[in-house]
Design an enzyme around this catalytic site. Structure first.
Site, PDB file in Angstrom:
ATOM      1  N   GLY A   1      45.284  35.265  44.481  1.00  0.00           N
ATOM      2  CA  GLY A   1      43.827  35.293  44.407  1.00  0.00           C
ATOM      3  C   GLY A   1      43.312  36.302  43.400  1.00  0.00           C
ATOM      4  O   GLY A   1      44.058  37.098  42.823  1.00  0.00           O
TER       5      GLY A   1
ATOM      6  N   ASP B   1      43.539  48.470  42.593  1.00  0.00           N
ATOM      7  CA  ASP B   1      42.233  49.128  42.622  1.00  0.00           C
ATOM      8  C   ASP B   1      41.110  48.214  42.150  1.00  0.00           C
ATOM      9  O   ASP B   1      39.940  48.596  42.167  1.00  0.00           O
ATOM     10  CB  ASP B   1      42.245  50.420  41.791  1.00  0.00           C
ATOM     11  CG  ASP B   1      42.588  50.195  40.319  1.00  0.00           C
ATOM     12  OD1 ASP B   1      42.655  49.023  39.888  1.00  0.00           O
ATOM     13  OD2 ASP B   1      42.785  51.192  39.597  1.00  0.00           O
ATOM     14  N   GLY B   2      41.463  47.010  41.704  1.00  0.00           N
ATOM     15  CA  GLY B   2      40.432  46.062  41.284  1.00  0.00           C
ATOM     16  C   GLY B   2      39.840  46.344  39.918  1.00  0.00           C
ATOM     17  O   GLY B   2      38.910  45.653  39.496  1.00  0.00           O
TER      18      GLY B   2
ATOM     19  N   ARG C   1      34.853  37.125  30.949  1.00  0.00           N
ATOM     20  CA  ARG C   1      35.692  36.019  30.486  1.00  0.00           C
ATOM     21  C   ARG C   1      34.997  34.681  30.744  1.00  0.00           C
ATOM     22  O   ARG C   1      34.428  34.457  31.800  1.00  0.00           O
ATOM     23  CB  ARG C   1      37.054  36.044  31.192  1.00  0.00           C
ATOM     24  CG  ARG C   1      37.984  34.938  30.736  1.00  0.00           C
ATOM     25  CD  ARG C   1      39.423  35.221  31.112  1.00  0.00           C
ATOM     26  NE  ARG C   1      39.674  35.186  32.541  1.00  0.00           N
ATOM     27  CZ  ARG C   1      40.866  35.462  33.090  1.00  0.00           C
ATOM     28  NH1 ARG C   1      41.882  35.814  32.306  1.00  0.00           N
ATOM     29  NH2 ARG C   1      41.045  35.411  34.395  1.00  0.00           N
TER      30      ARG C   1
ATOM     31  N   ARG D   1      43.773  26.854  38.779  1.00  0.00           N
ATOM     32  CA  ARG D   1      45.146  26.996  38.311  1.00  0.00           C
ATOM     33  C   ARG D   1      46.072  26.079  39.111  1.00  0.00           C
ATOM     34  O   ARG D   1      45.692  25.583  40.177  1.00  0.00           O
ATOM     35  CB  ARG D   1      45.594  28.452  38.489  1.00  0.00           C
ATOM     36  CG  ARG D   1      44.596  29.462  37.915  1.00  0.00           C
ATOM     37  CD  ARG D   1      44.612  30.777  38.720  1.00  0.00           C
ATOM     38  NE  ARG D   1      43.536  31.679  38.312  1.00  0.00           N
ATOM     39  CZ  ARG D   1      43.650  32.620  37.386  1.00  0.00           C
ATOM     40  NH1 ARG D   1      44.794  32.795  36.761  1.00  0.00           N
ATOM     41  NH2 ARG D   1      42.628  33.384  37.076  1.00  0.00           N
TER      42      ARG D   1
ATOM     43  N   ASP E   1      50.332  30.629  38.654  1.00  0.00           N
ATOM     44  CA  ASP E   1      48.954  31.106  38.815  1.00  0.00           C
ATOM     45  C   ASP E   1      48.306  31.413  37.470  1.00  0.00           C
ATOM     46  O   ASP E   1      47.101  31.681  37.421  1.00  0.00           O
ATOM     47  CB  ASP E   1      48.907  32.337  39.726  1.00  0.00           C
ATOM     48  CG  ASP E   1      49.825  33.451  39.264  1.00  0.00           C
ATOM     49  OD1 ASP E   1      51.051  33.253  39.336  1.00  0.00           O
ATOM     50  OD2 ASP E   1      49.331  34.510  38.831  1.00  0.00           O
ATOM     51  N   ASN E   2      49.076  31.358  36.395  1.00  0.00           N
ATOM     52  CA  ASN E   2      48.530  31.539  35.046  1.00  0.00           C
ATOM     53  C   ASN E   2      48.552  30.238  34.255  1.00  0.00           C
ATOM     54  O   ASN E   2      48.483  30.258  33.027  1.00  0.00           O
ATOM     55  CB  ASN E   2      49.325  32.605  34.283  1.00  0.00           C
ATOM     56  CG  ASN E   2      49.201  33.980  34.913  1.00  0.00           C
ATOM     57  OD1 ASN E   2      48.217  34.265  35.594  1.00  0.00           O
ATOM     58  ND2 ASN E   2      50.186  34.823  34.714  1.00  0.00           N
TER      59      ASN E   2
END
Length: 492
Positions: free
Chosen positions: A88, A123-124, A174, A181, A250-251
């Site tokens: 996620g 840490d996001g 972005r 995905r 996932d990419n």
């Protein structure tokens, strides 16, 4: 002065288990360091309003614009072949979607915007270096004509992030056709949630493959469409020496765009075994492995779709296998057509495949620079007798010397004159790519000295990758021994 985003959100209308609703985490002192004004206009946004204190706050995640969805998307994925059932968006938040001026739906995502329910131990946040790398490379890919996510803005947060070493924090805005995905399908399929897989497939068909809705078997047409786009995409990568570095499922974009640049790099000396990523210890994602890895990833997608292809699982597997069997033909056709164009061949002859393969083999044996070898061949097309500038790129020119007369003989069969051939070859053989050592120098100037002039300069150079710019000749040069980048890092 209010910054207006004409949101038209569709993914956020899907069931709640597709995402988590979460707001970006405000930052200390947002400072806009780059705004992609032409892209903003294409998205129907006002660049003058975005280039303001309020705009910087929105692009940093400190202020959420009216109508935003503000969600973190759920997905799973195979990472280096190992399945992780929940990944996620751990440091990215989808603000929402807009319809651009071409009528195409686009995601607007903030990357580095704070923790989400998917952050795990992270840490996001994002560091300035990786944000600049993705901005540079994604915009270069767009200029090279490769399907890709885009970069709308880069913002400094005024905070430091704990990396090795500690770096300034930044947020990348972005833009993507979507952020769906292969791993998004895997998230639901691995949980046995067939209804969610079907809902996701229906959403993808409506958004990316509307022609599939008219097919006798829409879900098969969807699978075939994704296979075709991925085959074409990987062929484009192979034409420019691009190494993604982390081709996890996932990419892998369902829309067929290059996404998640992380430890990406461009090959200097041609070698199919080239690896730059510091975490790719076994060379799984080496340059030459990218086509079979793409097929491996597509096979994981096909596994998710089997229940939609037939009520009988065995028959569904058979249908999926037939579809996957089309990847090789599609990739090979795109790959060989690309190589033919790079060699100046407008017509097709039986020996063309061997001619192209032998040029690559000569480059590998002679340790020639991939980009410059093709570009200098383009330059020489005006006078094919004189290939001295190409030959000079080879440490050992023996194989090239054997190959060159065959190329001269082959192009003599073409009806094109040399001037037209040179023009067409220069349109597919770039002179400028994001050389790893140049990108690294730009990052160092920004991170260590708060100097963004080199960043602006490299963006300007790479926006015209096929046109020689005399004052920027150094950007075409391979690295000196002391400049070589041996490893790249994902930045997370």
């Amino acid at each position: 002065m209010t910054v207006h985003f004409p949101f038209d959100n569709s993914y956020a209308a899907l069931p709640e288990n597709f995402f988590a609703r979460v707001a970006p985490t405000p930052v200390a002192a947002p400072r806009l360091i780059k705004l992609n004004r032409p892209l903003a206009q294409r998205l129907g946004l006002d660049p003058d309003r975005l280039d303001s204190p309020e705009g910087a706050e929105i692009l940093a995640g400190t202020r959420v614009p009216e109508g935003a969805a503000s969600i973190a998307m759920a997905y799973a994925g195979h990472q280096f072949g190992n399945f992780v059932p929940q990944l996620g968006d751990g440091r990215a938040i989808l603000l929402g979607e807009v319809i651009d001026r071409d009528g195409v739906r686009r995601d607007i995502q903030l990357k580095g915007s704070g923790r989400t329910p998917f952050s795990r131990m992270g840490d996001g946040r994002a560091a300035l270096g990786p944000v600049l790398r993705e901005y540079i490379v994604s915009e270069a890919m767009a200029a090279l004509g490769v399907p890709t996510t885009r970069s709308l803005a880069a913002v400094l947060t005024g905070e430091r992030v704990l990396r090795d070493p500690i770096q300034p924090g930044a947020v990348l805005t972005r833009i993507a056709s979507s952020h769906i995905r292969v791993g998004t399908f895997q998230f639901f399929a691995s949980r046995g949630d067939r209804d969610a897989v079907r809902a996701l497939a229906d959403h993808v068909i409506a958004r990316h493959y509307p022609e599939a809705a008219e097919a006798d078997s829409p879900y098969l047409a969807l699978l075939e469409g994704v296979i075709a786009r991925q085959a074409d995409l990987i062929a484009r990568w192979m034409m420019i020496g691009f190494i993604h570095g982390v081709m996890n499922t996932d990419n892998t974009s369902i829309a067929g765009e290059t996404i998640d640049y992380g430890p990406c790099a461009y090959m200097d000396t041609f070698d199919p075994k080239t690896v730059f990523s510091s975490i790719d210890h076994m060379g799984r994602y080496a340059f030459g492995n990218q086509p079979p890895i793409a097929l491996w990833n597509l096979t994981r997608l096909a596994e998710c779709l089997v229940p939609l292809l037939s009520d009988d699982d065995d028959k569904g597997v058979e249908i999926a296998q037939r579809a996957l069997g089309g990847f090789a033909d599609r990739f090979n056709a795109a790959y060989l057509a690309g190589l033919a164009a790079k060699l100046g061949l407008a017509t097709t002859q039986p020996e063309d495949t061997q001619l192209a393969q032998d040029f690559l083999a000569a480059m590998a044996k002679g340790r020639a620079d991939f980009t410059l070898a093709f570009r200098r061949l383009s330059d020489a097309a005006i006078d094919p007798v004189d290939l001295g500038a190409v030959r000079a790129l080879f440490d050992d020119p023996t194989a090239f010397d054997e190959w060159a007369p065959r190329w001269r003989s082959r192009i003599s069969l073409e009806e094109q004159n040399n001037t037209a051939r040179q023009t067409e070859m220069r349109e597919v053989n770039p002179i400028y790519i994001p050389r790893n050592h140049r990108v690294e120098a730009v990052i160092r100037a920004a991170v260590d000295h708060d100097d963004f002039a080199p960043f602006e300069e490299i963006l300007a150079v790479l926006s015209n990758p096929f046109r020689e710019q005399a004052k920027f000749a150094r950007y075409a040069e391979p690295p000196q021994l002391h400049e070589r980048v041996l490893e790249t890092f994902c930045g997370t």
